[in-house]
Design a protein around this motif. Structure first.
Motif, PDB file in Angstrom:
ATOM      1  N   VAL A 171     -65.735 -34.863 -10.958  1.00  0.00           N
ATOM      2  CA  VAL A 171     -64.637 -35.108 -10.021  1.00  0.00           C
ATOM      3  C   VAL A 171     -65.061 -34.546  -8.671  1.00  0.00           C
ATOM      4  O   VAL A 171     -65.354 -33.351  -8.554  1.00  0.00           O
ATOM      5  CB  VAL A 171     -63.322 -34.443 -10.471  1.00  0.00           C
ATOM      6  CG1 VAL A 171     -62.206 -34.750  -9.477  1.00  0.00           C
ATOM      7  CG2 VAL A 171     -62.936 -34.903 -11.871  1.00  0.00           C
ATOM      8  N   ILE A 172     -65.114 -35.411  -7.655  1.00  0.00           N
ATOM      9  CA  ILE A 172     -65.504 -34.971  -6.309  1.00  0.00           C
ATOM     10  C   ILE A 172     -64.315 -35.140  -5.378  1.00  0.00           C
ATOM     11  O   ILE A 172     -63.871 -36.263  -5.121  1.00  0.00           O
ATOM     12  CB  ILE A 172     -66.706 -35.771  -5.780  1.00  0.00           C
ATOM     13  CG1 ILE A 172     -67.881 -35.710  -6.761  1.00  0.00           C
ATOM     14  CG2 ILE A 172     -67.133 -35.234  -4.405  1.00  0.00           C
ATOM     15  CD1 ILE A 172     -69.083 -36.538  -6.336  1.00  0.00           C
ATOM     16  N   VAL A 173     -63.776 -34.029  -4.895  1.00  0.00           N
ATOM     17  CA  VAL A 173     -62.643 -34.080  -3.968  1.00  0.00           C
ATOM     18  C   VAL A 173     -63.144 -33.873  -2.547  1.00  0.00           C
ATOM     19  O   VAL A 173     -64.200 -33.282  -2.322  1.00  0.00           O
ATOM     20  CB  VAL A 173     -61.569 -33.027  -4.316  1.00  0.00           C
ATOM     21  CG1 VAL A 173     -60.978 -33.299  -5.691  1.00  0.00           C
ATOM     22  CG2 VAL A 173     -62.118 -31.609  -4.246  1.00  0.00           C
ATOM     23  N   ALA A 174     -62.376 -34.376  -1.583  1.00  0.00           N
ATOM     24  CA  ALA A 174     -62.786 -34.292  -0.181  1.00  0.00           C
ATOM     25  C   ALA A 174     -62.557 -32.899   0.399  1.00  0.00           C
ATOM     26  O   ALA A 174     -63.336 -32.410   1.206  1.00  0.00           O
ATOM     27  CB  ALA A 174     -62.043 -35.330   0.647  1.00  0.00           C
ATOM     28  N   ASN A 175     -61.461 -32.269   0.010  1.00  0.00           N
ATOM     29  CA  ASN A 175     -61.144 -30.929   0.507  1.00  0.00           C
ATOM     30  C   ASN A 175     -60.283 -30.228  -0.530  1.00  0.00           C
ATOM     31  O   ASN A 175     -59.105 -30.529  -0.678  1.00  0.00           O
ATOM     32  CB  ASN A 175     -60.407 -31.001   1.847  1.00  0.00           C
ATOM     33  CG  ASN A 175     -60.235 -29.630   2.485  1.00  0.00           C
ATOM     34  OD1 ASN A 175     -60.246 -28.609   1.806  1.00  0.00           O
ATOM     35  ND2 ASN A 175     -60.062 -29.607   3.794  1.00  0.00           N
TER      36      ASN A 175
END
Length: 345
Positions: free
Chosen positions: A69-73
């Motif tokens: 899971v890659i979140v922006a911030n």
């Protein structure tokens, strides 16, 4: 343009190594190769523009029962809340999650995607930066399980779970109008990179003003990096006709607005009305309590995880990837009480 005919054997021959050595390189297993060999393979891959087939590689290995899971911030309340929901779904299905924070940086996002792929994660949920189009496109073409969350990337055909952003800002404008406000500003983070929620919320704001016969004043639209927002607010509150209401585009801009108001001795709910898109933990006990437009983050995170797990289990892509829009919810509190007895500022 990539040469799709290049194979791992071509790389091995040109680099004068075995195919297994190239495979070890691609999987970041550098223990048994020299630095010179590693650099030579890297240069050949770059020269030939070799792109490994992610699906073919993963078929040779058993499932790792792990997703990325890659979140922006990760500082956004939205991010932490959807991560919680994703983890709940995955844990219930005996799937582990690896969480990465890209800081809205395409280079960092690309590095995380490549690292997660090298770890053979079974799929990815990404809040995309919009800066790695070719990589997203390659994953989709190779039928790698991927779901976007919160943001669209034009030209990439995959399932996307996000808020009805235009409706969120429309609800905010209409509530202000009902309460007697007319000079409504919107404050959000930078729109230079065309981040979906920011663009859509501004569009919804403009359309709602026009629908209510209110003028769209460009001076009332503030879209800047967080560390510059105080200057943007200074400019807005220096206008001859100051706004009597502000829509905050997200929870982080809300914090900047509240800090600015405190520094300038501006009273929320007295000097200007305030609505923020994103429910925040302190909204119900801030003084005054804060009217918010809540996102159904748990439902959104849950749906994103369920879609991804379905892709992984079925091992077939959706024939028609869908746009999954969720409804915003207005939570009325004291920061938008009926406009009267405002102080002159």
């Amino acid at each position: 343009m990539a040469n799709r005919g290049v194979t791992i054997a071509d790389v091995a021959n040109k680099a004068n190594v075995s195919k297994s050595t190239v495979s070890q390189y691609l999987n970041n297993r550098f223990e048994y190769m020299s630095e010179e060999t590693r650099i030579r393979i890297q240069n050949v891959i770059s020269e030939l523009d070799y792109q490994p087939n992610i699906v073919a590689r993963s078929l040779k290995m058993k499932s790792t029962s792990t997703i990325g899971v890659i979140v922006a911030n990760i500082l956004h309340a939205y991010s932490t809340q959807v991560i919680r929901a994703i983890e709940n779904v995955c844990n219930g299905n005996n799937i582990s999650t690896i969480i990465c924070n890209s800081d809205d940086n395409p280079k960092k996002e690309k590095e995380y995607i490549e690292t997660l792929l090298s770890k053979q994660v079974d799929g990815l949920i990404i809040l995309p930066t919009n800066g790695n189009y070719k990589l997203y496109q390659r994953l989709v073409k190779q039928e790698y399980p991927i779901v976007f969350l919160d943001r669209l990337v034009e030209g990439i055909s995959t399932d996307v779970v996000l808020l009805d952003n235009e409706k969120a800002s429309t609800i905010a404008v209409e509530h202000f109008v009902e309460q007697g406000y007319k000079d409504i500003a919107i404050v959000t983070t930078s729109i230079i990179d065309n981040i979906t929620p920011r663009i859509e919320r501004i569009n919804g704001y403009k359309n709602a003003l026009k629908k209510n016969d209110l003028i769209v004043n460009p001076d009332y639209i503030v879209a800047m990096e967080l560390d510059s927002l105080d200057r943007g607010l200074d400019k807005v509150f220096s206008l001859d006709k100051k706004p009597d209401a502000i829509i905050s585009g997200n929870d982080l801009t809300l914090m900047e607005i509240l800090k600015y108001a405190s520094k300038q001795d501006l009273k929320v709910g007295e000097d200007f009305g305030l609505i923020t898109i994103d429910e925040v933990s302190f909204s119900s006990f801030h003084s005054p309590t804060l009217t918010t437009i809540a996102q159904p983050t748990l439902e959104m995170g849950t749906e994103a995880a369920e879609i991804l797990l379905s892709k992984i289990i079925n091992k077939k892509p959706e024939k028609s990837p869908k746009l999954h829009r969720h409804e915003p919810l207005l939570i009325i509190r004291e920061s938008t009480k009926e406009k009267k007895h405002f102080r002159d500022i």
